[in-house]
Motif scaffolding. Structure first.
Motif, short mmCIF file in Angstrom:
data_model
loop_
_atom_site.label_atom_id
_atom_site.label_comp_id
_atom_site.label_asym_id
_atom_site.label_seq_id
_atom_site.Cartn_x
_atom_site.Cartn_y
_atom_site.Cartn_z
N ARG A 1 55.67 59.36 9.78
CA ARG A 1 54.68 60.31 10.31
C ARG A 1 55.37 61.48 11.00
O ARG A 1 55.21 62.63 10.59
N ARG B 1 52.89 59.87 5.67
CA ARG B 1 52.65 58.85 6.68
C ARG B 1 52.18 57.55 6.03
O ARG B 1 52.66 56.47 6.33
N ARG B 2 51.22 57.68 5.06
CA ARG B 2 50.63 56.46 4.51
C ARG B 2 50.24 56.61 3.04
O ARG B 2 50.79 55.95 2.17
#
Length: 205
Positions: free
Chosen positions: A154, A120-121
């Protein structure tokens, strides 16, 4: 030529797969055969250090690791893809790779390796570093792209919107094709580098 791709995500068609499949398209355009092996949904236990593989020629646990080892032996390149779990590859993928690399005794030198990660990040670069260590310990040249080989997303499918990440996958695949071809020509002309007898030292007196 053939490239074996390992999908370490529990989700067969998630963001890790999207990244790998972007590479598959480039390989197909270059007449490189591919196969994706999905291991992320399998029950794969970790290595127990029994060293029975040295006697049997395969892992004592007869599962997807032993099924994949002959494919690994035959391929010219290996791509391992994993989602990020706590800034690392997921446990199934680590167990799979530990046993695959340790239990297979064939010469892995000059097979081209590449790793691909999805998150996701954060945690991408540390996961990427960890996966590359499997290649460097056994003489496999590591293919690079235009950045660290990663895609962001995500929920499953979100990586399709990461245009920079997908471009990185295409660049990685093209670079991998070039490297595999260059190595094949070098092996034909010069053979493999001469290998010294291994020296083993311990750090405990």
């Amino acid at each position: 030529m053939k490239v074996l791709l390992i999908n370490g995500s529990p989700n067969a068609a998630g963001n890790t797969y999207i990244a790998l499949n972007e590479m598959v398209k480039v390989f197909a355009d270059n007449n490189v055969e591919t196969e994706i092996v999905h291991v992320g949904n399998k029950v794969v236990r970790g290595c127990i250090g029994c060293r029975k593989c040295r006697e049997k020629g395969k892992c004592v646990f007869d599962d997807v690791v032993n099924e994949t080892a002959p494919k690994f032996a035959e391929c010219d390149g290996l791509v391992v893809g994993s989602p990020v779990y706590y800034a690392s590859a997921n446990g199934t993928m680590i167990s799979f790779l530990d046993r695959l690399f340790f239990s297979s005794s064939f010469d892995k030198r000059m097979k081209v390796g590449a790793s691909v990660v999805a998150a996701r990040r954060g945690g991408l670069s540390s996961t990427f570093d960890g996966l590359n260590k499997y290649f460097s310990i056994c003489g496999m040249p590591i293919a690079s792209g235009q950045y660290w080989n990663s895609v962001h997303g995500r929920v499953p499918g979100e990586a399709t919107y990461d245009e920079e990440g997908l471009q990185g996958m295409r660049t990685l695949a093209n670079n991998m094709v070039f490297l595999m071809k260059a190595i094949a020509l070098g092996k034909k002309e010069f053979g493999l580098p001469e290998r010294e007898q291994p020296i083993m030292t311990n750090f405990v007196r």
